[in-house]
Scaffold this motif. Structure first.
Motif, mmCIF file in Angstrom:
data_model
loop_
_atom_site.group_PDB
_atom_site.id
_atom_site.type_symbol
_atom_site.label_atom_id
_atom_site.label_comp_id
_atom_site.label_asym_id
_atom_site.label_seq_id
_atom_site.Cartn_x
_atom_site.Cartn_y
_atom_site.Cartn_z
ATOM 1 N N ARG A 159 0.847 -1.192 0.000
ATOM 2 C CA ARG A 159 0.000 0.000 0.000
ATOM 3 C C ARG A 159 0.880 1.239 0.000
ATOM 4 O O ARG A 159 2.062 1.179 0.322
ATOM 5 C CB ARG A 159 -0.915 0.018 1.230
ATOM 6 C CG ARG A 159 -0.186 0.015 2.568
ATOM 7 C CD ARG A 159 -1.143 -0.112 3.743
ATOM 8 N NE ARG A 159 -0.449 -0.138 5.025
ATOM 9 C CZ ARG A 159 0.008 -1.252 5.597
ATOM 10 N NH1 ARG A 159 -0.175 -2.423 4.991
ATOM 11 N NH2 ARG A 159 0.621 -1.191 6.770
ATOM 12 N N THR A 160 0.257 2.350 -0.322
ATOM 13 C CA THR A 160 0.895 3.653 -0.243
ATOM 14 C C THR A 160 0.001 4.562 0.571
ATOM 15 O O THR A 160 -1.189 4.692 0.278
ATOM 16 C CB THR A 160 1.133 4.241 -1.642
ATOM 17 O OG1 THR A 160 2.046 3.399 -2.358
ATOM 18 C CG2 THR A 160 1.728 5.633 -1.543
ATOM 19 N N THR A 161 0.559 5.173 1.614
ATOM 20 C CA THR A 161 -0.182 6.083 2.476
ATOM 21 C C THR A 161 0.239 7.520 2.187
ATOM 22 O O THR A 161 1.012 7.777 1.250
ATOM 23 C CB THR A 161 0.073 5.757 3.949
ATOM 24 O OG1 THR A 161 1.429 6.105 4.287
ATOM 25 C CG2 THR A 161 -0.137 4.265 4.225
ATOM 26 N N ASP A 162 -0.229 8.448 2.982
ATOM 27 C CA ASP A 162 0.182 9.841 2.807
ATOM 28 C C ASP A 162 1.674 10.028 3.033
ATOM 29 O O ASP A 162 2.282 10.946 2.474
ATOM 30 C CB ASP A 162 -0.586 10.750 3.777
ATOM 31 C CG ASP A 162 -2.057 10.862 3.436
ATOM 32 O OD1 ASP A 162 -2.415 10.527 2.290
ATOM 33 O OD2 ASP A 162 -2.845 11.258 4.320
ATOM 34 N N HIS A 165 5.520 4.380 1.404
ATOM 35 C CA HIS A 165 5.305 3.194 0.594
ATOM 36 C C HIS A 165 5.603 2.003 1.508
ATOM 37 O O HIS A 165 6.677 1.947 2.121
ATOM 38 C CB HIS A 165 6.245 3.156 -0.606
ATOM 39 C CG HIS A 165 6.099 4.316 -1.549
ATOM 40 N ND1 HIS A 165 4.979 4.523 -2.324
ATOM 41 C CD2 HIS A 165 6.942 5.345 -1.833
ATOM 42 C CE1 HIS A 165 5.128 5.606 -3.051
ATOM 43 N NE2 HIS A 165 6.315 6.129 -2.774
ATOM 44 N N VAL A 166 4.705 1.046 1.582
ATOM 45 C CA VAL A 166 4.882 -0.104 2.470
ATOM 46 C C VAL A 166 5.131 -1.347 1.621
ATOM 47 O O VAL A 166 4.277 -1.759 0.835
ATOM 48 C CB VAL A 166 3.653 -0.313 3.373
ATOM 49 C CG1 VAL A 166 3.919 -1.453 4.350
ATOM 50 C CG2 VAL A 166 3.322 0.974 4.132
ATOM 51 N N LEU A 167 6.328 -1.924 1.773
ATOM 52 C CA LEU A 167 6.738 -3.102 1.017
ATOM 53 C C LEU A 167 6.736 -4.343 1.899
ATOM 54 O O LEU A 167 7.195 -4.295 3.042
ATOM 55 C CB LEU A 167 8.138 -2.913 0.438
ATOM 56 C CG LEU A 167 8.384 -1.733 -0.502
ATOM 57 C CD1 LEU A 167 9.823 -1.752 -0.989
ATOM 58 C CD2 LEU A 167 7.424 -1.762 -1.668
ATOM 59 N N LYS A 168 6.250 -5.441 1.351
ATOM 60 C CA LYS A 168 6.354 -6.738 2.015
ATOM 61 C C LYS A 168 7.478 -7.520 1.350
ATOM 62 O O LYS A 168 7.526 -7.648 0.133
ATOM 63 C CB LYS A 168 5.052 -7.522 1.908
ATOM 64 C CG LYS A 168 5.101 -8.878 2.611
ATOM 65 C CD LYS A 168 3.760 -9.606 2.518
ATOM 66 C CE LYS A 168 3.810 -10.949 3.229
ATOM 67 N NZ LYS A 168 2.500 -11.659 3.168
ATOM 68 N N ASN A 169 8.413 -8.042 2.168
ATOM 69 C CA ASN A 169 9.608 -8.724 1.680
ATOM 70 C C ASN A 169 9.630 -10.136 2.255
ATOM 71 O O ASN A 169 9.748 -10.311 3.467
ATOM 72 C CB ASN A 169 10.857 -7.950 2.099
ATOM 73 C CG ASN A 169 10.745 -6.471 1.733
ATOM 74 O OD1 ASN A 169 11.045 -6.068 0.628
ATOM 75 N ND2 ASN A 169 10.277 -5.661 2.680
ATOM 76 N N THR A 170 9.518 -11.138 1.378
ATOM 77 C CA THR A 170 9.402 -12.532 1.798
ATOM 78 C C THR A 170 10.631 -13.306 1.349
ATOM 79 O O THR A 170 10.975 -13.271 0.153
ATOM 80 C CB THR A 170 8.145 -13.181 1.193
ATOM 81 O OG1 THR A 170 7.001 -12.385 1.527
ATOM 82 C CG2 THR A 170 7.947 -14.587 1.711
ATOM 83 N N PRO A 171 11.338 -13.990 2.251
ATOM 84 C CA PRO A 171 12.559 -14.709 1.861
ATOM 85 C C PRO A 171 12.280 -15.818 0.854
ATOM 86 O O PRO A 171 11.295 -16.554 0.969
ATOM 87 C CB PRO A 171 13.079 -15.275 3.189
ATOM 88 C CG PRO A 171 11.909 -15.267 4.102
ATOM 89 C CD PRO A 171 11.053 -14.128 3.686
#
Length: 277
Positions: A159-162, A165-171
């Motif tokens: 998602r992107t908020t005000d 930027h929120v990234l999910k990082n999965t091994p």
């Protein structure tokens, strides 16, 4: 080709800087967000140095302090290899201990890490399997200091908020690490990672690293004056143990012309003057 993770909000962010302030970055794909964050957090300036005061607090409120000097030098161009030299100054039981990293950007190639223990006059190589263990008894890990290769994870923009930027990082290799995934919050204006949240299955948050303060550090880049907004205070919290470690950074400098020879095994036992100042 993707290089080294710029998603580490610890000492690596201290010595990366993020150049001149910029307008918010928008409309980027996830790979470009990761690449730019990597550059912002780790590769601004050709080298960097700073002093770090680290306060470790356990779940009963007892504290321990570590103080050290860190040097960082880029090797080559285009956000590739780097070298780190960490000299401990305090307390007396760790004085003259040295942690050194030769960081390799090539996918699949492990970093070279050394630890010098002055009490034993022993140089110890740190194995790849030890990179996610405690750094000097703190809540930061060895991998937090030298970075995680972004090719080791799959990246997804959640998602992107005000503000972020929120990234999910999965091994890609779950058995190689203790976490199931981590979230990285990138500041929209600079793309500096300002918060990491590590999760274990099932959806259990157990570890957080967060920037508490940033300051603008002036430097010279050739004939040009530049300003590097820089992390000067950060914290790592272990929610399982209730402990936390806070880092405060000072005496920060960039583009000092550090020589390659300073980051060699010969200086583990005899630290260079640049690390003693």
């Amino acid at each position: 080709m993707m290089k080294r993770a710029g998603l580490v909000v610890a000492a690596s962010a201290l010595l990366g800087g993020i150049g001149q302030a910029a307008e918010p970055v928008t409309n980027l794909g996830v790979d470009e967000l990761v690449r730019k964050s990597n550059h912002m957090a780790l590769y601004q300036g050709t080298d960097g140095r700073g002093r770090v005061s680290m306060l470790i607090t356990d779940n009963q409120g007892r504290t321990r302090r570590r103080e050290f000097t860190m040097l960082r030098r880029d090797v080559g161009d285009n956000d590739q290899d780097q070298s780190y030299f960490v000299l401990f100054n305090e307390p007396p039981d760790v004085r003259r201990m040295v942690f050194m990293v030769h960081k390799h950007a090539a996918p699949g190639r492990e970093d070279d890490r050394w630890l010098y223990l002055p009490g034993l006059d022993l140089v110890k190589r740190i194995a790849a399997s030890d990179k996610r263990t405690s750094f000097a008894g703190s809540d930061f890990l060895y991998e937090d200091i030298s970075g995680r290769n972004i090719t080791e994870d799959r990246h997804e923009l959640l998602r992107t908020t005000d503000r972020h930027h929120v990234l999910k990082n999965t091994p890609r290799k779950p058995g190689s690490v203790e976490f199931a995934y981590y979230l990285a919050y990138l500041d929209k204006k600079s793309l500096m990672p300002v918060k990491l949240e590590f999760y274990k299955k099932p959806e259990r948050l157990y570890r957080v690293i967060e920037v508490l303060r940033m300051e603008e550090i002036q430097a010279r880049q050739g004939e040009r004056r530049v300003v590097y907004p820089t992390v000067t205070r950060s914290v790592a919290r272990n929610l399982d143990t209730g402990s936390r470690t806070e880092m405060v950074f000072s005496h920060i400098g960039y583009n000092g012309g550090l020589k390659e020879e300073l980051f060699s095994e010969r200086y583990l036992r005899k630290p260079p003057r640049e690390a003693l100042r």
